[in-house]
Design an enzyme around this catalytic site. Structure first.
Site, PDB file in Angstrom:
ATOM      1  N   ILE A 141       0.845  -1.203   0.000  1.00 20.40           N
ATOM      2  CA  ILE A 141       0.000   0.000   0.000  1.00 20.40           C
ATOM      3  C   ILE A 141       0.868   1.236   0.000  1.00 20.40           C
ATOM      4  CG2 ILE A 141      -1.970  -1.090   1.117  1.00 20.40           C
ATOM      5  CD1 ILE A 141      -1.071   0.427   3.671  1.00 20.40           C
ATOM      6  N   CYS A 142       0.315   2.251  -0.590  1.00 17.46           N
ATOM      7  CA  CYS A 142       1.017   3.518  -0.709  1.00 17.46           C
ATOM      8  C   CYS A 142       0.576   4.419   0.432  1.00 17.46           C
ATOM      9  CB  CYS A 142       0.705   4.142  -2.077  1.00 17.46           C
ATOM     10  SG  CYS A 142       1.669   5.607  -2.427  1.00 17.46           S
ATOM     11  N   LEU A 143       1.537   4.669   1.316  1.00 18.38           N
ATOM     12  CA  LEU A 143       1.160   5.466   2.495  1.00 18.38           C
ATOM     13  C   LEU A 143       1.231   6.947   2.203  1.00 18.38           C
ATOM     14  CD1 LEU A 143       2.905   3.299   5.170  1.00 18.38           C
ATOM     15  CD2 LEU A 143       0.494   3.478   4.754  1.00 18.38           C
TER      16      LEU A 143
END
Lengths: 170, 878
Positions: free
Chosen positions: A117-119
């Site tokens: 996931i792209c934080l």
């Protein structure tokens, strides 16, 4: 701690902070670190249960380097459940673990290849600043929780994901 | 792998698998419950707490309530609602059900109380009671915060079981305490000897109690009730003797009642009466009822009360047997014997034609009303009144009609006698008559009196004088004029007046005090002499002061006078009747009763008498006046004729003097007499002048002078001048002016002579003269008449000619009558003169020649008479 909603922030502040700075290759220190991780996770889990906010299940390999489990999100009275896995990087705790949701790989833009996931831009500096006090529990709380809350409704709305009929009630 | 780590791992696993608490929002829950109710899965009567956070079924609430009651034994519904957090309404509903299902519970003023609670209360009360001796229910109620009545009810049921004591008057007592109070009350009440208000006693007792066990008992309120009940108990037990009055608020000890009754009884049996005041003094509040009830108690009632007071029983029976017919009057309770006494006295008095005063038969404590009532209940009096044989006067005196009649007769006689006596004196009243004798007496006694008053005054004298003063002072305003007369009449007595005036006040005081003292004795008759003296003096005063009254029209003896008379006749009447003034009222009322009839009697008699007298007097005055009028006119007529003699001085003087002596004198007399008579009419004075008036003769100069002097002052000097003007040297004009002055003074107007009146007067005179001349037989008297007639005929003036002036007149006539007539007249005149002179001288023993000559002359005259008459009458015709 901008960038997070107030409930998240209050929750995070209640998770016990860690002390030991050690990675998976540090032997006993890592064990020590792992113990602290567990304590924090237990606390966090208890808090979630108490607040009727239970949203994930994880378990680690014996070394505590590979973690797997599930996470879910309730949207429109429907529970959407996803596989969750992540590894502890060698540079841990300086580097935050990369949380993966392999089922959603390729379904959203907010994701790296392989389902990581792209934080938000806020996460990294905060983690760095709080190294070594932040652990897995913190990462889940500050990273995955908000991400699910932001992305799942969008994904459901756009039809990227649909609810499975065999909903299991925990 | 570390065990610890493994533990942690396991713990984490457990934590993950632990059941998560499901959190639903309140809204959701409410919706859920509603949904469930909708579906019929839940009862419709689901309750919720006041906070609204909890749901609760009815059964649960009931269970909770029961648990609560069991725990607390006593709880109010409100408290229950608060503690269970349920609405009061639901609470109450459940409470009702709970109580209905459980007989041990009761609902009192919103409180649920179990019977166990009452047991505890009773035990607690008992503990307190045993400790303190007495406890007030009110206090207990306050302590347990329940209603006093409820508590009383509860305690009553527990009395003897859990509570050992006695309940009374809102108090709980232990037996010991009651005994103590009883002893106290007994002691206190036994010590009372006079009627006492019990609340006061209770207050004292309470105070004593409080002092004795200070602090031991919290309050001793409401002990009055206990005292009262204890007292009643004692009375019923016979431990103390007495009665309760006024709703049990006052205590009358038997000993007091006994002494009260015995004193009443003693007084009544001794005196035959008892006044209500006296009874009241013995603190019997309603004497009349008391006496009536007491003395008229029936045997049955006595028997009822007997067990309370044996003594009273005996006494009451005794008195009842003894005085069955006593009478209650207004202020006094009297025995029958008084009536019979009075009855006898009345009968005697009426039969004897006398009188009697009931007031003197009864004790002094009897009021007038009582006496009247007593009197009216006498049979003989009633009978006499009905038969009008007697009258009640002055309220308490019975006077027989015979006495009244006698008095009336006496007065009548007196009156008529006085009327008779007064007749010659022309105006005297009865009072005057009464006084007449005494004036003289007074005068004669005056010097000695003066002497005595200088020294120590004899008290009767003093009395009489003071009496005089009072009457004098009263009378004086009536007629100031009279004062002088009185002084003159009384002479020396006047000095006495002034003297006694100075000491009048003292004398009056002395008198009043003395008469009061006397009042009682009067009937004894011992002081009759004193009365006589009083009477005398009274009469004296009346005598002297009577005249002003006489001047008034009411000449009937005044009431005072009648009073004196009555007392004179019946000295013992003085004190009779109720004393309001110095003499008894009986005498007063007698006088008052008799006076009107006497008055009418008198007025008729007087009118008859007085009318006749006054008429006569008036008539006389009138006739005098008419006579005067005539005389005056004549005088004026005659005086006119005098004017003709202006030239002949000597003749004029003679004529003047003659006129004065004749007509003028007559006029003067008439005036003086008229004055005197008038005065008499005015003031009824009688004196020597009366005689002068009665006799119709010419008065002497001296008499005239006295009369003139008796004319009232302003006119008297004029009158005197007039009388003097008659005397000699003056002429007619002087007299006339004096007469005018007198007439002016007396305010009378007399006719002056004028042409109208003169002519008929003259003519009548002329005719009269002519008639006289015609009839005249005496030759001597004929001459002046003839001359006068001639004079009238010739000069048209009337004249009075004295003998001496005849010659002159004849000469005067010469010019106006024919010569022959004149000559005849001259001759006749000369013959007459000669005859008269001869007659004068022949009074001595005379010789025959003189008588002859006289006869001759007479004959001559007689012969010429006809001729002379002819002359006169012819000229008259002419």
């Amino acid at each position: 701690m901008d960038g997070w909603d107030s409930s998240t922030k209050s929750t995070v502040s209640k998770i016990p902070l860690l002390k030991t700075r050690a990675g998976p290759r540090d032997g006993d220190a890592w064990k020590q670190r792992l113990k602290e991780e567990y304590l924090a996770l237990i606390k966090y889990m208890e808090m979630n249960k108490a607040n009727d906010n239970d949203w994930f299940r994880i378990s680690a390999n014996p070394e505590g380097t590979k973690w797997k489990g599930k996470c879910w999100y309730v949207h429109n009275l429907l529970k959407y459940e996803f596989e969750l896995q992540f590894d502890i990087p060698v540079t841990y705790p300086a580097t935050a673990p990369e949380l993966e949701l392999p089922e959603l790989d390729g379904k959203t833009a907010k994701m790296y290849r392989g389902g990581k996931i792209c934080l938000t831009i806020h996460f990294k500096p905060l983690w760095a600043k709080n190294c070594p006090r932040f652990g897995i529990a913190h990462a889940l709380c500050l990273g995955l929780g908000p991400w699910l809350a932001a992305e799942i409704p969008y994904l459901v709305d756009t039809g990227m994901i649909t609810h499975k009929d065999n909903l299991s009630q925990t | 792998m570390d065990a610890e780590l493994r533990d942690l791992q396991r713990l984490f696993e457990e934590a993950q698998h632990a059941k998560a608490s499901v959190r639903l929002s309140e809204r959701n829950v409410v919706e859920l419950v509603l949904k469930l109710q909708e579906l019929g899965l839940l009862d419709a009567d689901l309750l919720h707490t006041v906070s609204g956070k909890e749901y609760m079924t009815q059964e649960h609430l009931r269970a909770e309530i029961e648990a609560e009651i069991k725990r607390l034994r006593r709880i109010s519904a409100v408290e229950l609602a608060a503690s269970l957090g349920v609405d009061l309404y639901h609470c109450e509903r459940q409470v009702e059900q709970v109580i209905a299902s459980n007989s041990d519970l009761m609902l009192v003023q919103g409180e649920i109380i179990s019977s166990k609670y009452w047991d505890i209360v009773a035990e607690e009360v008992n503990d307190t009671l045993q400790e303190a001796g007495q406890v007030s229910i009110v206090e207990l109620a306050r302590h347990f915060s329940v209603g006093a009545e409820l508590l009383t009810g509860i305690l009553e049921s527990q009395l003897g079981r859990l509570v050992h004591g006695k309940l009374g008057g809102g108090q709980l007592y232990t037996e010991a305490y009651v005994a103590k109070i009883k002893a106290m009350v007994c002691g206190a009440v036994r010590a009372l000897l006079v009627p006492t208000s019990l609340p006061g006693v209770w207050i004292n007792l309470r105070q004593e109690l409080r002092e004795r066990d200070e602090g031991a008992t919290g309050g001793t309120i409401g002990e009055g009730g206990l005292f009262q009940s204890v007292l009643n108990e004692l009375v019923n037990e016979g431990a103390i003797k007495g009665t309760l009055r006024g709703g049990g608020t006052s205590w009358i000890p038997a000993v007091f009642a006994h002494s009260q009754r015995s004193s009443v009884e003693a007084f009544f049996s001794q005196n035959g009466y008892i006044s209500f005041d006296a009874v009241r003094k013995l603190s019997i509040p309603q004497p009349k009822q008391f006496l009536q009830v007491w003395l008229a108690l029936t045997i049955f009632q006595i028997a009822l009360t007997a067990f309370i007071a044996d003594l009273w029983f005996l006494m009451a029976r005794y008195s009842q047997a003894k005085y069955p017919e006593s009478i209650a009057l207004e202020t006094v309770f009297v025995h029958q014997s008084y009536i019979s006494l009075m009855d006898a006295a009345a009968e005697e008095a009426i039969d004897a034609g006398g009188w009697f005063d009931a007031l003197q038969l009864v004790p002094s404590s009897f009021g007038t009303h009582d006496t009247v009532a007593l009197l009216s209940s006498c049979l003989s009096v009633q009978k006499a009144l009905k038969e009008s044989r007697a009258t009640i006067m002055a309220e308490t005196c019975v006077v027989s009609s015979a006495l009244m009649k006698m008095l009336m007769d006496r007065f009548e006689k007196e009156l008529l006698a006085s009327l008779e006596n007064s007749a010659p004196a022309s105006s005297v009243t009865m009072s005057k008559q009464l006084g007449d004798g005494n004036i003289a007496e007074n005068q004669s006694r005056a010097p000695s009196r003066l002497v005595s008053s200088e020294s120590q005054l004899h008290d009767t004298d003093e009395y009489s004088k003071s009496k005089q003063i009072s009457s004098f002072q009263v009378d004086s305003p009536i007629g100031k004029k009279m004062d002088k007369k009185q002084k003159a009449d009384n002479g020396a007595a006047t000095s006495k007046f002034s003297r006694s005036e100075m000491m009048g006040d003292d004398a009056i005081e002395a008198k009043t005090s003395r008469t009061k003292k006397k009042a009682g004795k009067v009937r004894g008759g011992k002081n009759i002499p004193v009365d006589d003296l009083q009477l005398q003096s009274l009469k004296t005063t009346k005598g002297s002061s009577g005249r002003p009254a006489a001047a008034d029209d009411s000449i009937v003896p005044s009431e005072e006078l009648m009073l004196d008379k009555i007392i004179e006749w019946f000295p013992d009447i003085t004190g009779a009747g109720v004393e309001e003034c110095e003499t008894g009222r009986l005498a007063n009322s007698l006088a008052a009763t008799l006076r009107p009839s006497l008055m009418s009697l008198w007025s008729t008699a007087k009118q008859a008498k007085f009318g006749a007298k006054a008429e006569a007097r008036r008539h006389r005055v009138d006739s005098l006046l008419t006579r005067f009028n005539e005389a005056y006119l004549n005088f004026q007529l005659f005086s006119k004729a005098l004017d003709l003699f202006d030239e002949e001085k000597s003749t004029e003087t003679v004529l003047h003097r003659h006129l004065l002596r004749t007509t003028a004198s007559e006029i003067t007399d008439l005036i003086l007499r008229a004055h005197a008579l008038e005065q008499m009419v005015e003031d009824g004075e009688t004196s020597l002048t009366v005689e002068l008036l009665v006799i119709d003769e010419t008065l002497s100069t001296a008499q005239r002078l006295t009369l003139a002097k008796s004319v009232p002052p302003p006119a008297s000097s004029k009158a005197v001048a007039m009388v003097e003007s008659l005397d000699g040297k003056q002429n007619v004009q002087a007299f006339e002016s004096a007469l005018q002055a007198v007439l002016e003074e007396s305010g009378r107007r007399f006719k002056r002579l004028d042409k109208k009146t003169e002519k008929p007067l003259l003519q009548s005179y002329h005719k009269d003269l002519a008639l006289q001349v015609e009839k005249e037989a005496d030759p001597v008297t004929l001459l002046p008449k003839v001359v006068a007639l001639l004079f009238v005929t010739v000069h048209n003036r009337a004249i009075q000619i004295p003998g001496r002036a005849i010659a002159a007149t004849v000469a005067f006539l010469q010019k106006s009558i024919p010569d022959n007539a004149h000559k005849t007249l001259m001759q006749y005149q000369a013959a007459t003169v000669a005859l008269l002179s001869m007659l004068q001288t022949s009074t001595l023993e005379e010789s025959d020649c003189t008588s002859d000559r006289i006869r001759e002359k007479e004959e001559f005259l007689v012969n010429h008479m006809a001729e002379l008459k002819k002359i006169a009458l012819s000229s008259n015709v002419a």
